[in-house]
Design an enzyme around this catalytic site. Structure first.
Site, PDB file in Angstrom:
ATOM      1  CD  GLU A   1     -33.355  11.839 121.334  1.00 17.05           C
ATOM      2  OE1 GLU A   1     -33.801  12.583 120.440  1.00 17.05           O
ATOM      3  OE2 GLU A   1     -32.726  10.817 121.108  1.00 17.05           O
TER       4      GLU A   1
HETATM    5  N1  MCN Z   1     -42.896  19.389 122.603  1.00 16.18           N
HETATM    6  C1  MCN Z   1     -43.454  20.616 122.907  1.00 16.18           C
HETATM    7  N2  MCN Z   1     -42.841  21.755 122.485  1.00 16.18           N
HETATM    8  C2  MCN Z   1     -41.665  21.713 121.833  1.00 16.18           C
HETATM    9  C3  MCN Z   1     -41.068  20.469 121.541  1.00 16.18           C
HETATM   10  C4  MCN Z   1     -41.736  19.308 121.917  1.00 16.18           C
HETATM   11  O1  MCN Z   1     -44.481  20.660 123.571  1.00 16.18           O
HETATM   12  N3  MCN Z   1     -41.071  22.835 121.441  1.00 16.18           N
HETATM   13  C5  MCN Z   1     -43.550  18.138 123.030  1.00 16.18           C
HETATM   14  C6  MCN Z   1     -44.081  17.320 121.869  1.00 16.18           C
HETATM   15  O2  MCN Z   1     -45.351  17.700 121.500  1.00 16.18           O
HETATM   16  C7  MCN Z   1     -44.005  15.916 122.429  1.00 16.18           C
HETATM   17  C8  MCN Z   1     -42.809  15.953 123.351  1.00 16.18           C
HETATM   18  O3  MCN Z   1     -42.598  17.329 123.668  1.00 16.18           O
HETATM   19  O4  MCN Z   1     -45.140  15.635 123.173  1.00 16.18           O
HETATM   20  C9  MCN Z   1     -41.550  15.378 122.730  1.00 16.18           C
HETATM   21  O5  MCN Z   1     -41.424  15.850 121.439  1.00 16.18           O
HETATM   22  P1  MCN Z   1     -40.133  15.591 120.542  1.00 16.18           P
HETATM   23  O6  MCN Z   1     -38.945  16.152 121.195  1.00 16.18           O
HETATM   24  O7  MCN Z   1     -40.453  15.982 119.160  1.00 16.18           O
HETATM   25  O8  MCN Z   1     -39.901  14.001 120.629  1.00 16.18           O
HETATM   26  P2  MCN Z   1     -40.770  12.790 120.051  1.00 16.18           P
HETATM   27  O9  MCN Z   1     -42.214  13.061 120.193  1.00 16.18           O
HETATM   28  O10 MCN Z   1     -40.215  12.356 118.765  1.00 16.18           O
HETATM   29  O11 MCN Z   1     -40.458  11.738 121.218  1.00 16.18           O
HETATM   30  C10 MCN Z   1     -39.300  11.015 121.270  1.00 16.18           C
HETATM   31  C11 MCN Z   1     -38.316  11.429 122.330  1.00 16.18           C
HETATM   32  C12 MCN Z   1     -37.305  10.382 122.383  1.00 16.18           C
HETATM   33  S1  MCN Z   1     -36.343  10.215 121.016  1.00 16.18           S
HETATM   34  C13 MCN Z   1     -37.219   9.498 123.432  1.00 16.18           C
HETATM   35  S2  MCN Z   1     -36.077   8.261 123.444  1.00 16.18           S
HETATM   36  C14 MCN Z   1     -38.074   9.658 124.544  1.00 16.18           C
HETATM   37  C15 MCN Z   1     -38.676  10.959 124.660  1.00 16.18           C
HETATM   38  O12 MCN Z   1     -38.973  11.605 123.587  1.00 16.18           O
HETATM   39  N4  MCN Z   1     -38.580   8.630 125.220  1.00 16.18           N
HETATM   40  C16 MCN Z   1     -39.484   8.871 126.215  1.00 16.18           C
HETATM   41  N5  MCN Z   1     -39.359  11.225 125.771  1.00 16.18           N
HETATM   42  C17 MCN Z   1     -39.859  10.207 126.527  1.00 16.18           C
HETATM   43  N6  MCN Z   1     -40.718  10.465 127.527  1.00 16.18           N
HETATM   44  C18 MCN Z   1     -41.292   9.436 128.185  1.00 16.18           C
HETATM   45  N7  MCN Z   1     -42.144   9.689 129.163  1.00 16.18           N
HETATM   46  N8  MCN Z   1     -41.019   8.144 127.871  1.00 16.18           N
HETATM   47  C19 MCN Z   1     -40.128   7.834 126.923  1.00 16.18           C
HETATM   48  O13 MCN Z   1     -39.900   6.580 126.643  1.00 16.18           O
END
Ligand code: MCN
Ligand code: FES
Ligand code: FES
Length: 910
Positions: A867
């Site tokens: 986000e």
């Molecule tokens: N990641 C990483 N290194 C970090 C942090 C995260 O490589 N330091 C990677 C994670 O492994 C994951 C991705 O980034 O693959 C997102 O991680 P994270 O921020 O923990 O979020 P979530 O996996 O809980 O995903 C949800 C978040 C939200 S809340 C929405 S809304 C959202 C989003 O991610 N909707 C999406 N990204 C999106 N991306 C796509 N393509 N489509 C959506 O609907």
């Protein structure tokens, strides 16, 4: 009917077709070539692009009758396969373009058609080709796709070796922090990943198709529902109304105790009232989708229309009816009290700014719409497949309404073509579940794109008034805020959203004294659901606009003014909710941004003309990783003869739950020396995967990541022999040791209290955005020409994913600033008219930088990222417009006519 002979991917096929059917439907539904995706069905997304006789066509818009006999059709299946990828497909994988992947087959075919005509295109030619052919991607901001086409073109011209596009395993065998492609990437670029519609085509014979009878008004009393004529229609098995639902017929249950709304205020099927346009009143279950739709037209609903309150102020009028009788329209209030009362300070302060702001009802605009199906499984569990990103939560929210015990309810996530948060709320789960319960048969429900837009949740608009003041030295001294949240008719998550408002208005700065109040209001417009960065785009629109205005008043550069006031270590600074930040990366972030800001300012000054004024806008954005207060997750880690299997509920919107899981597990299992391919992922099925919580609040990398680390460490400990070497799988079995380990993680944080104080998140994400805009003063049209973001999301798990998240989120921020809206039910009915940005609307020059401050409480130092890019990227654009023209846009989107009116007003005043 029509007999047609076509050559499809080089193979001659004779078909008998309905002449009115589209080519896309023939490919998918008669030939089962499901690589071609068809959802919008009206030419706005390009996911269905195929080649006909070498020319690119939009297959959903082309009638099969219009094809010449023996026409040669090329679909994605004819371009490359998982075993033999075309360079375009390999390049897309290499740059991390596939996120949800739903758009990918259309881009692959489109790119091939372009390269056939022009083997050496410029980036601008690639962008205009995709724009012209309506290729839309909601996930990756287009830049990676253009990168991929340029790389593939170079390979095809023989200038680059294809092997350069393959991932090279680092010598230390680690994939953490690298650009290892996500496991589902190849399936996405070859069209072999089955999404909900594809799985729907393969359901067993006897599956019923469901059509909804929906309200066409926004507020009404229901006096009667007559289903007799519909029941007599051909193919109809059952017309389901609220009377057929065994349980309470209500969805909800997760409200805050101080929420005065009814906790269960969303009917599965409306029986007494219609609360919003599109509300479901009955379900027609029939043998075919066409039969179900035809019969749905025959259901007669006797409605008595009531006044519709389509905004928060309208629903707060003194004579407004209660939307849910017995419950107030203003049903939740969150206050914020930090430090002393700022009013007297602001009344005396040398520099004060104040403004009213409105952030619009942003639509999610996923390329795939909403789709799901249900059946009873082998253990007689009601099993519902959908795009849910909150399986266990949705089960709790719908079980009592359906009248099914939790242990007889199983939710499964299908591969999802993007959700961006709308699937944090249940949409069709209870409907398709009710249909299966009433008929005893598998049931399939697909919203068409119009239904997907008009009858799923939206970002809730905020109406905000904020006052902010600084002392003579330019230090912030106090802030007052008062805002309304238009959350539509259903109270679910409305309290949560309002809490986010008080947490993020003014976040990022040392503001010692704050008074704030947010109120959540029920209206008859679209129900509010989560949207990426929930609550923060609204909050930062107000505070980051005012920070710029205050800097201007003080005569300080907005960059320096921000830097002077940002969170700094050792100062005792707290967030608006009184929490000490876990890290203080802003000074370094500003250092990294400074040269880019200087370049941007110089570029704007040099290029600005009276006709096209150029400007530079900054905004910072912060967001928490997690659910407010206590959060956590559970995973299972199993040793297998071939490696390790991870069972988790890391729901995948498209962000990369697969690589998130794999990257984290691989890092945690490093002592075992496994290749990534030895780690198997079993994900998102309540029957086999434990509760990991929702994929909301950018929490999964942190919460599920920590649980994965914990489970892997437990397995490694069990495998470790006294001499430090590891037992093999056979030895573990022989010694009778457990093969499966439960990984757990839980935080002890405290949600904010009634005064808005608490420490809701362990970890935050911090970004600074810089937009360079051009405003055409003759038309008011704004174009974003360059964009830069410097972000601290802790240590990076996967670089492709993190870059992709940033590109895509920034593109959504640009859309939020300039074009996206869901307000007019007659106008905002499809992707284009809701303002979806295409390639031409997003700059090709997006620069991303990272400051990787390790997070003590993140797995291997990681925070979340999902986000971060949508917290305030839109405000950078809005501040850029102000910088270019002097026009302060306070009500988004900044449509050309609004900007033009502002320019004319300023001219008239000067
Ligand atoms: N990641 C990483 N290194 C970090 C942090 C995260 O490589 N330091 C990677 C994670 O492994 C994951 C991705 O980034 O693959 C997102 O991680 P994270 O921020 O923990 O979020 P979530 O996996 O809980 O995903 C949800 C978040 C939200 S809340 C929405 S809304 C959202 C989003 O991610 N909707 C999406 N990204 C999106 N991306 C796509 N393509 N489509 C959506 O609907
Ligand atoms: Fe054909 Fe969207 S499905 S253009
Ligand atoms: Fe393009 Fe999701 S990857 S829409």
């Amino acid at each position: 009917m029509l007999k047609k002979t076509l050559t499809i991917n080089g193979i001659a096929k004779t078909l008998v077709v309905d002449p009115d059917t589209s080519l896309g439907d023939v490919l998918r539904k008669q030939l089962y070539l499901t690589g071609t995706k068809v959802y919008c069905g009206d030419g706005h997304c390009g996911a269905c692009n195929v080649m006909v006789d070498g020319k690119l066509v939009i297959s959903c818009m082309m009638k099969i009758a219009d094809l010449r006999d023996e026409a040669e059709i090329t679909t994605v299946e004819g371009i490359g396969t998982p075993a033999k990828l075309d360079p375009v497909q390999l390049a897309l994988v290499a740059v991390g373009a596939p996120q949800c992947g739903f758009c990918m087959p259309g881009f692959v075919v489109s790119a091939k058609a372009l390269l056939k005509r022009n083997p050496d295109p410029t980036r601008e030619q690639v962008r205009s080709w995709f724009t012209r052919h309506h290729n839309a991607c909601r996930c990756n901001g287009y830049k990676p796709i253009v990168d991929a086409v340029m790389a593939a073109a170079a390979v095809e011209r023989g200038e680059r070796d294809i092997s350069e596009l393959e991932f090279t395993m680092p010598a230390d065998g680690r994939i953490w922090g690298t650009s290892y492609p996500r496991p589902t990437a190849i399936a996405k670029v070859t069209g072999t990943l089955d999404y909900g519609q594809d799985l729907g085509l393969r359901l067993p014979a006897g599956t019923l198709h469901v059509a909804m009878v929906q309200a066409k008004v926004s507020h009404a009393r229901i006096n009667g529902i007559d289903t007799a004529a519909a029941e007599q229609m051909p193919g109809v098995a059952k017309v389901v109304t609220a009377r057929d639902i065994k349980g309470t017929n209500a969805i909800g249950g997760l409200n805050d105790p101080n929420n005065l709304g009814s906790t269960w205020d969303r009917p599965i099927l409306c029986d007494t009232k219609v609360f919003q346009f599109g509300d479901a009143i009955a379900l027609v279950c029939a043998d075919t989708a066409e039969q179900a739709r035809a019969a749905a037209e025959k259901v007669v609903v006797d409605l008595e229309e009531l006044p519709a309150y389509l905004s928060a102020p309208a629903a707060m009028a003194e004579d407004a009816l209660e939307i849910h009788p017995g419950y107030p329209n203003v049903y939740f209030t969150q206050r914020l009290l930090k430090g002393e009362d700022p009013k007297p300070l602001l009344d005396q302060a040398p520099h004060v700014v104040q403004g009213d702001f409105y952030l619009q009802r942003q639509p999610h605009l996923t390329i795939e719409g909403d789709v799901g199906f249900a059946y009873f499984d082998e253990e007689d569990r009601l099993t519902i497949h959908s795009k849910s990103i909150f399986l266990y939560g949705h089960a709790l929210m719908i079980a009592p309404g359906l009248g099914v015990e939790m242990d007889k309810l199983r939710l499964v996530q299908n591969p999802a073509g993007g959700t961006f948060g709308y699937k944090f709320s249940p949409t069709l789960e209870a409907l398709v579940g009710a249909a299966t319960m009433a008929t005893g048969r598998p049931c399939y429900l697909e919203y068409d794109y119009y239904q997907s837009i008009t009858y799923t949740g939206k970002r809730s608009p905020f109406w905000m008034n904020v006052r902010l003041g600084a002392d003579a030295d330019g230090r912030l001294i106090g802030m007052e805020s008062d805002f309304l949240v238009d959350h539509g008719p259903y109270s679910e998550f409305g309290d949560l959203l309002t809490k986010r408002g008080v947490q993020f208005i003014g976040a990022g700065y040392d503001i010692p004294n704050i008074r704030g109040r947010g109120r959540t209001v029920a209206t008859n417009h679209a129900f509010g659901s989560a949207f990426r960065a929930y609550g923060s785009p609204q909050s930062f629109l107000a505070s980051e606009s005012l920070v710029d205005d205050l800097a201007e008043k003080l005569g300080i550069d907005p960059f320096e003014f921000r830097l002077k006031n940002v969170y700094r270590a050792g100062t005792g600074v707290t967030t608006p909710n009184g929490q000490e930040p876990e890290v203080f990366p802003y000074p370094e972030i500003f250092d990294v941004m400074r040269p880019h800001y200087e370049t941007a300012k110089a570029r704007a000054a040099e290029q600005s003309t009276p006709e096209v004024k150029k400007g530079v806008g900054l905004a910072l954005g912060i967001y928490g990783c997690g659910l407010d207060g206590v959060d956590g997750a559970e995973v299972h880690i199993e040793l297998t003869p071939t490696g390790v299997t991870v069972y988790d509920n890391w729901h995948d919107h498209g962000q990369g739950a697969d690589i998130g899981t794999l990257g984290t597990a691989h890092e945690a299992l490093l002592p075992l020396g496994l290749a990534p391919t030895q780690i198997k992922l079993v994900m998102n099925d309540m029957a086999v995967t434990p509760n990991g919580g929702p994929a909301g609040g950018s929490r999964s990398q942190v919460m599920i990541g920590q649980a994965i680390k914990d489970g892997c460490e437990k397995l490694i400990d069990a495998m470790r022999r006294p001499d430090g070497t590891f037992r093999s799988y056979d030895e573990m079995v022989a010694e009778g040791l457990d093969l499966t380990y439960v990984g757990k993680y839980a935080t002890t944080n405290k949600d904010i209290d009634t005064e808005g104080q608490g420490d809701p998140f362990t970890i935050y994400m911090y970004t600074l955005f810089l937009a360079e805009v051009a405003v055409d003063t003759r038309t008011g049209k704004t174009t974003v020409e360059h964009f830069t973001a410097v972000t601290d999301i802790g240590r990076i798990n996967n670089k492709l994913v993190v870059d992709g998240q940033m590109y895509g989120g920034i593109a959504q921020g640009i859309g939020l600033a300039l074009s996206e809206d869901f307000e007019d039910l007659e106008v905002h009915t499809n992707l284009r008219d809701c303002g979806l940005p295409y390639a031409k609307d997003i700059p090709d020059d997006i620069q991303l930088f990272y400051v990787q401050t390790p997070r003590e409480l993140g797995p291997f130092g990681a925070a979340g990222v999902g986000e971060a890019p949508l917290t305030a990227s839109h405000v950078a654009v809005v501040n850029g417009i102000k910088n270019a023209t002097g026009v302060r846009i306070t009500h988004l989107p900044a449509l050309p006519e609004k900007v033009l009116a502002g320019i004319r007003q300023l001219a008239a005043e000067s």
